[in-house]
Design an enzyme around this catalytic site. Sequence first.
Site, PDB file in Angstrom:
ATOM      1  N   HIS A  38       0.852  -1.197   0.000  1.00 38.31           N
ATOM      2  CA  HIS A  38       0.000   0.000   0.000  1.00 38.31           C
ATOM      3  C   HIS A  38       0.877   1.232   0.000  1.00 38.31           C
ATOM      4  O   HIS A  38       1.937   1.251   0.633  1.00 38.31           O
ATOM      5  CB  HIS A  38      -0.899   0.019   1.254  1.00 38.31           C
ATOM      6  N   ASP A  94      -7.940  -5.211  -0.293  1.00 38.95           N
ATOM      7  CA  ASP A  94      -8.387  -6.095  -1.383  1.00 38.95           C
ATOM      8  C   ASP A  94      -8.022  -7.556  -1.194  1.00 38.95           C
ATOM      9  O   ASP A  94      -8.451  -8.402  -1.985  1.00 38.95           O
ATOM     10  CB  ASP A  94      -7.782  -5.600  -2.705  1.00 38.95           C
TER      11      ASP A  94
HETATM   12  C1  SDX Z   1      -6.163   0.164  -3.006  1.00 36.96           C
HETATM   13  O1  SDX Z   1      -4.289   4.598  -1.978  1.00 36.96           O
HETATM   14  C2  SDX Z   1      -5.302   4.029  -1.407  1.00 36.96           C
HETATM   15  O2  SDX Z   1      -5.766   4.429  -0.332  1.00 36.96           O
HETATM   16  C3  SDX Z   1      -5.894   2.835  -2.188  1.00 36.96           C
HETATM   17  C4  SDX Z   1      -6.944   1.989  -1.436  1.00 36.96           C
HETATM   18  C5  SDX Z   1      -8.254   2.740  -1.190  1.00 36.96           C
HETATM   19  O3  SDX Z   1      -8.974   2.361  -0.247  1.00 36.96           O
HETATM   20  O4  SDX Z   1      -8.611   3.639  -2.017  1.00 36.96           O
HETATM   21  O5  SDX Z   1      -6.404   1.531  -0.209  1.00 36.96           O
HETATM   22  C6  SDX Z   1      -7.340   0.771  -2.308  1.00 36.96           C
HETATM   23  O6  SDX Z   1      -5.883   0.529  -4.124  1.00 36.96           O
HETATM   24  C7  SDX Z   1      -5.308  -0.841  -2.269  1.00 36.96           C
HETATM   25  C8  SDX Z   1      -4.110  -1.361  -3.132  1.00 36.96           C
HETATM   26  C9  SDX Z   1      -4.622  -2.449  -4.090  1.00 36.96           C
HETATM   27  N1  SDX Z   1      -3.525  -2.796  -5.037  1.00 36.96           N
HETATM   28  C10 SDX Z   1      -2.904  -3.992  -4.948  1.00 36.96           C
HETATM   29  O7  SDX Z   1      -3.094  -4.821  -4.056  1.00 36.96           O
HETATM   30  C11 SDX Z   1      -1.905  -4.250  -6.090  1.00 36.96           C
HETATM   31  C12 SDX Z   1      -0.629  -4.865  -5.510  1.00 36.96           C
HETATM   32  N2  SDX Z   1       0.093  -3.812  -4.768  1.00 36.96           N
HETATM   33  C13 SDX Z   1       1.047  -3.020  -5.450  1.00 36.96           C
HETATM   34  O8  SDX Z   1       1.074  -2.991  -6.803  1.00 36.96           O
HETATM   35  C14 SDX Z   1       1.568  -1.805  -4.673  1.00 36.96           C
HETATM   36  O9  SDX Z   1       1.823  -2.229  -3.404  1.00 36.96           O
HETATM   37  C15 SDX Z   1       0.701  -0.560  -4.651  1.00 36.96           C
HETATM   38  C16 SDX Z   1       0.308  -0.127  -6.020  1.00 36.96           C
HETATM   39  C17 SDX Z   1      -0.513  -0.773  -3.840  1.00 36.96           C
HETATM   40  C18 SDX Z   1       1.526   0.561  -4.002  1.00 36.96           C
HETATM   41  O10 SDX Z   1       2.608   0.775  -4.822  1.00 36.96           O
HETATM   42  P1  SDX Z   1       3.731   1.886  -4.514  1.00 36.96           P
HETATM   43  O11 SDX Z   1       3.445   2.577  -3.231  1.00 36.96           O
HETATM   44  O12 SDX Z   1       3.907   2.699  -5.744  1.00 36.96           O
HETATM   45  O13 SDX Z   1       5.021   1.005  -4.242  1.00 36.96           O
HETATM   46  P2  SDX Z   1       5.977   0.406  -5.355  1.00 36.96           P
HETATM   47  O14 SDX Z   1       5.172  -0.195  -6.478  1.00 36.96           O
HETATM   48  O15 SDX Z   1       6.998   1.429  -5.694  1.00 36.96           O
HETATM   49  O16 SDX Z   1       6.652  -0.805  -4.547  1.00 36.96           O
HETATM   50  C19 SDX Z   1       7.746  -0.570  -3.650  1.00 36.96           C
HETATM   51  C20 SDX Z   1       8.528  -1.886  -3.636  1.00 36.96           C
HETATM   52  C21 SDX Z   1       8.941  -2.343  -5.036  1.00 36.96           C
HETATM   53  O17 SDX Z   1      10.081  -3.211  -4.874  1.00 36.96           O
HETATM   54  P3  SDX Z   1      11.590  -2.544  -5.134  1.00 36.96           P
HETATM   55  O18 SDX Z   1      11.528  -1.854  -6.477  1.00 36.96           O
HETATM   56  O19 SDX Z   1      11.804  -1.606  -3.968  1.00 36.96           O
HETATM   57  O20 SDX Z   1      12.505  -3.746  -5.120  1.00 36.96           O
HETATM   58  O21 SDX Z   1       7.685  -2.949  -3.137  1.00 36.96           O
HETATM   59  C22 SDX Z   1       7.464  -3.906  -4.184  1.00 36.96           C
HETATM   60  C23 SDX Z   1       7.816  -3.231  -5.479  1.00 36.96           C
HETATM   61  O22 SDX Z   1       8.235  -4.193  -6.440  1.00 36.96           O
HETATM   62  N3  SDX Z   1       6.032  -4.237  -4.121  1.00 36.96           N
HETATM   63  C24 SDX Z   1       5.542  -5.458  -4.319  1.00 36.96           C
HETATM   64  C25 SDX Z   1       4.154  -5.346  -4.134  1.00 36.96           C
HETATM   65  N4  SDX Z   1       3.849  -4.070  -3.840  1.00 36.96           N
HETATM   66  C26 SDX Z   1       5.011  -3.396  -3.825  1.00 36.96           C
HETATM   67  N5  SDX Z   1       6.152  -6.625  -4.653  1.00 36.96           N
HETATM   68  C27 SDX Z   1       5.339  -7.705  -4.776  1.00 36.96           C
HETATM   69  N6  SDX Z   1       3.979  -7.670  -4.610  1.00 36.96           N
HETATM   70  C28 SDX Z   1       3.366  -6.511  -4.290  1.00 36.96           C
HETATM   71  N7  SDX Z   1       2.056  -6.470  -4.130  1.00 36.96           N
END
Ligand code: SDX
Length: 420
Positions: A301, A358
């Site tokens: 998140h 989710d």
């Molecule tokens: C919602 O913002 C809100 O409030 C949203 C929400 C709401 O109520 O409105 O809470 C609802 O959208 C919840 C999120 C649902 N999305 C997912 O579950 C999709 C999976 N999660 C990710 O794609 C990610 O965690 C996000 C999109 C939610 C957040 O992404 P960020 O903050 O941009 O973080 P990032 O993508 O830059 O990740 C940071 C690191 C990376 O690794 P490095 O490059 O540092 O090595 O963490 C890793 C990412 O690869 N990472 C994950 C991951 N999420 C982040 N690796 C594996 N699986 C994941 N789910």
Amino acid sequence: MAKIATLKLPESECELPILEGSEGERAIDITKLRAQTGYVTLDNGYMNTGACTSNITFLDGEKGILRYRGIDIAELAEKSNFMEVAYLLLNGNVPNNKELKGFEQKINSFGQTPQALQKMIAAYPRNAHPMGVMSSLISSLSAFYPELLDQDLSVEKREQVSCLVLKQIQVLSAAFYRHSVGKEKIESNAQLDYASDFVHQMFGEVDETVARAIDVLLILHADHEQNCSTSTVRMVGSSKANLFATISAGISALWGPLHGGANQQVVEMLEQIQAAGGGYKKFLEEVKDKSSSTRLMGFGHRVYKNFDPRAKLIKKAADDVLTRLGVQDPLLDIAKGLEEEALKDEYFVSRKLYPNVDFYSGIIYRALGIPTNMFTVMFALGRMPGWIAQWKEMVEDPSMKICRPRQIYTGAQLTSFHRP
Ligand code: SDX
């Protein structure tokens, strides 16, 4: 005495006011930065940028706190209901009986869908994704309510259009579901509460357990400060576009798999793991492999670097609902196994990746008989009062300005036109 931040630049210094919120969050107010220094700030994904002040929702990502108008969501999920919470978000106070009855009556007064929209629903392919259908139908409502399109609506008309959209998202999503399964539309029953009426319009009969589970899920999804879709609503609404267009844009933003679309992706991910023999440890290795684009959907998140409080409540509700309905879902066991494994794995721990809203919600929707491609519509149903409350807070603010971010141009410098 207002606190000041001093910014040292190569060629000058400038002082910027520090703003402190009611829960101690602090911001550097850069409203006058460009005028004073010629500089703008750059912040990919707005990770460090506050777009507004707001009185609606407070969340603390480090402590895993979420409150609507100061009330913790766990207390609201236990003691309140979705219509009370919608009123609270929109008006800032828990309604008394008279206020709540009037609010529900006004919402139910918009239970009839224009005939032309019903024909539109019938024209969609049954396998159309409901988020695309909802986005277009909500925008199409603008064709039938020209009196609600004024750029500066009266208080009374703002309340009207808000109640209309709150009702129509329920009626239209159930009506499209019935079309998608080849069944007749079921008319709204104003005698039922909002969640029960939705269940009624979806499935005919109303199971108490199912209706209460949906009521709680709608409460838990109702608002979440400046997430992607809410920021989209504020962005579109800031141009004084009408609420139908504004909400339609919010639905489109929510559809994305990184946002609300994740609840559908989670269940599809769990089904893939199950089909491959249920080996979630092997799946997690794939997630950690930088060369793969596989993500553990429902984890991570932007703000929560601790447990998403909603995920904890939804996980418990999943256990309760499946037990009460006598449903055994192997996907729940796979989800729990994934969570247990990930929470002790350095890859997830070091990146502070926890289950989000989710991760478990789709398990409950499945048990309630809701099809996977409707999961994100359920998210939109819940988030509707939050979107509208945030839009209302913005348009009622006399200092509202059209949202127009700046950029740093990195393209070609002046050159002449030449045909190759
Ligand atoms: C919602 O913002 C809100 O409030 C949203 C929400 C709401 O109520 O409105 O809470 C609802 O959208 C919840 C999120 C649902 N999305 C997912 O579950 C999709 C999976 N999660 C990710 O794609 C990610 O965690 C996000 C999109 C939610 C957040 O992404 P960020 O903050 O941009 O973080 P990032 O993508 O830059 O990740 C940071 C690191 C990376 O690794 P490095 O490059 O540092 O090595 O963490 C890793 C990412 O690869 N990472 C994950 C991951 N999420 C982040 N690796 C594996 N699986 C994941 N789910």
